[in-house]
Design a protein around this motif. Structure first.
Motif, PDB file in Angstrom:
ATOM      1  N   ARG A  99       0.828  -1.215  -0.004  1.00 15.30           N
ATOM      2  CA  ARG A  99       0.065   0.027  -0.178  1.00 15.30           C
ATOM      3  C   ARG A  99       0.908   1.256   0.005  1.00 15.30           C
ATOM      4  O   ARG A  99       0.575   2.104  -0.673  1.00 15.30           O
ATOM      5  CB  ARG A  99      -1.104  -0.065   1.354  1.00 15.30           C
TER       6      ARG A  99
ATOM      7  N   GLU B 245       2.008   1.712  -3.509  1.00 14.48           N
ATOM      8  CA  GLU B 245       1.092   2.369  -4.289  1.00 14.48           C
ATOM      9  C   GLU B 245       0.736   3.645  -4.195  1.00 14.48           C
ATOM     10  O   GLU B 245       0.899   4.560  -5.261  1.00 14.48           O
ATOM     11  CB  GLU B 245      -0.202   1.454  -4.213  1.00 14.48           C
TER      12      GLU B 245
ATOM     13  N   THR C   7       4.917   1.527  -7.599  1.00 21.91           N
ATOM     14  CA  THR C   7       4.270  -0.008  -8.146  1.00 21.91           C
ATOM     15  C   THR C   7       4.533   0.016  -9.573  1.00 21.91           C
ATOM     16  O   THR C   7       4.428   1.083 -10.216  1.00 21.91           O
ATOM     17  CB  THR C   7       2.920   0.084  -7.723  1.00 21.91           C
TER      18      THR C   7
ATOM     19  N   PRO D 101      -3.703  -3.916   0.100  1.00 21.88           N
ATOM     20  CA  PRO D 101      -3.458  -4.939  -1.029  1.00 21.88           C
ATOM     21  C   PRO D 101      -3.173  -6.541  -0.455  1.00 21.88           C
ATOM     22  O   PRO D 101      -2.689  -6.608   0.952  1.00 21.88           O
ATOM     23  CB  PRO D 101      -2.465  -4.660  -1.965  1.00 21.88           C
ATOM     24  N   ASP D 102      -3.494  -7.544  -1.158  1.00 21.28           N
ATOM     25  CA  ASP D 102      -3.239  -8.946  -0.705  1.00 21.28           C
ATOM     26  C   ASP D 102      -1.969  -9.458  -0.743  1.00 21.28           C
ATOM     27  O   ASP D 102      -1.614  -9.903   0.057  1.00 21.28           O
ATOM     28  CB  ASP D 102      -4.245  -9.904  -1.664  1.00 21.28           C
TER      29      ASP D 102
END
Length: 396
Positions: A15, A18, A23, A284-285
């Motif tokens: 994150r 990003e 990213t 995010p995963d």
């Protein structure tokens, strides 16, 4: 029953990357993000050396160059070069200067490092900050010219050369140069030849910690903490204090008050109690992916914590200086530091030497080549990649 969100390092790192435009192989395109917005997302770009700030901003985009950063700074005035976190020189968005002024002037001052006969009293410091604002209204002055104006407005004591610095003695008033920047009464102007100049910001904060908005000082400080957590959370009060060079106890009090007010919320960050802005718990995963080259004192490597996770293994010894981040430009691979680099410019060409500390995949090698090319574009030079040992020391 309250459920505490559990945040992993990979999720937090993804994150942060990003939100920092770090990213993928490239950042925003030409039709997208203005320079000031990129700088705002970073929570300021360290600019003690302006070329490092230009690279910090440029590599977060696909098209911006140092000329765009300079245009935002000196022509458009959407950026301000002034004193930011830790009292060091930063680029900040001009429209956010009142928010920064409110936050930075709220930090309690520690004991003076100077002997009693060198120090300024609180009253004298306030006089100097006010005199700086008056002297710089509508003009740009060098340090010598500013010294004359301050002495004329305060007294000879302000100009006494008693402040030890770099094997020289500076005028007494320079102890509060950064405080004038924090208060919004001073920022850098364009160089006059080889000399720096100072001026009053076109969008001024209010000395003493206020803002020109409706939030007030307390509300502005809360908004500032939430901005920081949005960029670098989850974070602890200790992380926040380290980033600002502020007292840990003060940061803890600020976080407790914001938590009671419901402005921030607690999360479990890899087993540590940490905080995010209230409601900002989407992550995010997976981990971030991609290769990046970040210059020294890039905002990401300074602010992202915990440092031992950002600088894993050999990177902790190679890319830090006594545990201090920012002294070396770093190679970032999948969100963590995985090497160091250095660029040497000769005319219109620059040689970028990269020292990876991990084995790169074929994809990562391609991305590294693209990043080197991007660094060259930012600096408006033709870049050549050399993979090998970086033999220069920190700050080179």
């Amino acid at each position: 029953m309250t459920t505490t969100s559990m945040i992993t390092w990979d999720a937090a790192s993804a994150r942060r990357a990003e939100r920092q435009f770090l990213t993928g192989p490239t950042g925003p395109n030409a039709s997208g993000t203005p320079v000031a917005e990129v700088v705002g997302a970073m929570m300021g770009a360290h600019a003690q050396v302006l070329s490092a700030a230009e690279v910090s901003v440029g590599v977060r985009t696909s098209t911006l160059t140092r000329a765009d950063v300079r245009a935002a700074l000196w022509d458009e005035r959407s950026l301000i070069k002034t004193y930011g976190p830790r009292g060091t020189v930063h680029l900040l968005p001009a429209r956010e200067l009142p928010l920064w002024s409110a936050a930075l002037t709220a930090i309690p001052s520690g004991p003076s490092p100077f002997p009693p006969d060198v120090r300024l009293s609180e009253e004298q410091a306030a006089q100097v900050v006010a005199a700086i604002g008056e002297a710089l209204e509508g003009t740009c002055l060098t340090l010598d010219e500013l010294t004359e104006e301050i002495v004329a407005r305060t007294g000879p004591w302000a100009g006494d050369r008693v402040m030890p610095a770099f094997q020289d003695l500076w005028p007494r008033w320079r102890q509060v140069l950064h405080l004038a920047g924090w208060a919004g009464t001073l920022c850098f102007g364009p160089n006059r030849g080889r000399k720096a100049t100072y001026t009053r910001p076109p969008v001024a904060g209010v000395a003493g910690g206020g803002t020109d908005g409706a939030l007030g000082a307390d509300g502005a400080l809360g908004a500032f903490v939430r901005r920081y957590l949005g960029a670098y959370g989850p974070a602890t009060p200790q992380h926040f204090a380290k980033w600002l060079a502020a007292p840990t106890g003060w940061a803890g009090t600020v976080f407790r008050e914001l938590a009671v007010a419901g402005d921030i919320e607690e999360v479990d960050f890899e087993g540590t109690r940490a905080w995010v802005a209230a409601g900002d718990t989407e992550f995010p995963d997976g981990p971030p992916r991609g290769v990046r080259l970040l210059p020294y004192f890039d905002a990401y490597v300074i602010a992202a914590q915990p440092r031992e996770r950002l600088f894993p293994g050999a990177a902790y010894e190679r890319a830090l200086a006594g545990g201090q981040a920012g002294n070396y430009p770093v190679l970032l691979v999948d969100g963590v530091v995985a090497g160091v680099w250095h660029q040497r410019r000769q005319g219109r060409r620059t040689t970028v030497t990269v020292e990876p500390l991990v084995r790169l995949t074929a994809r990562q090698e391609r991305e590294l080549g693209e990043q080197v090319e991007r660094v060259g574009e930012v600096l408006e030079a033709k870049a050549e990649l050399v993979v090998g040992e970086v033999k220069v020391g920190p700050h080179a």
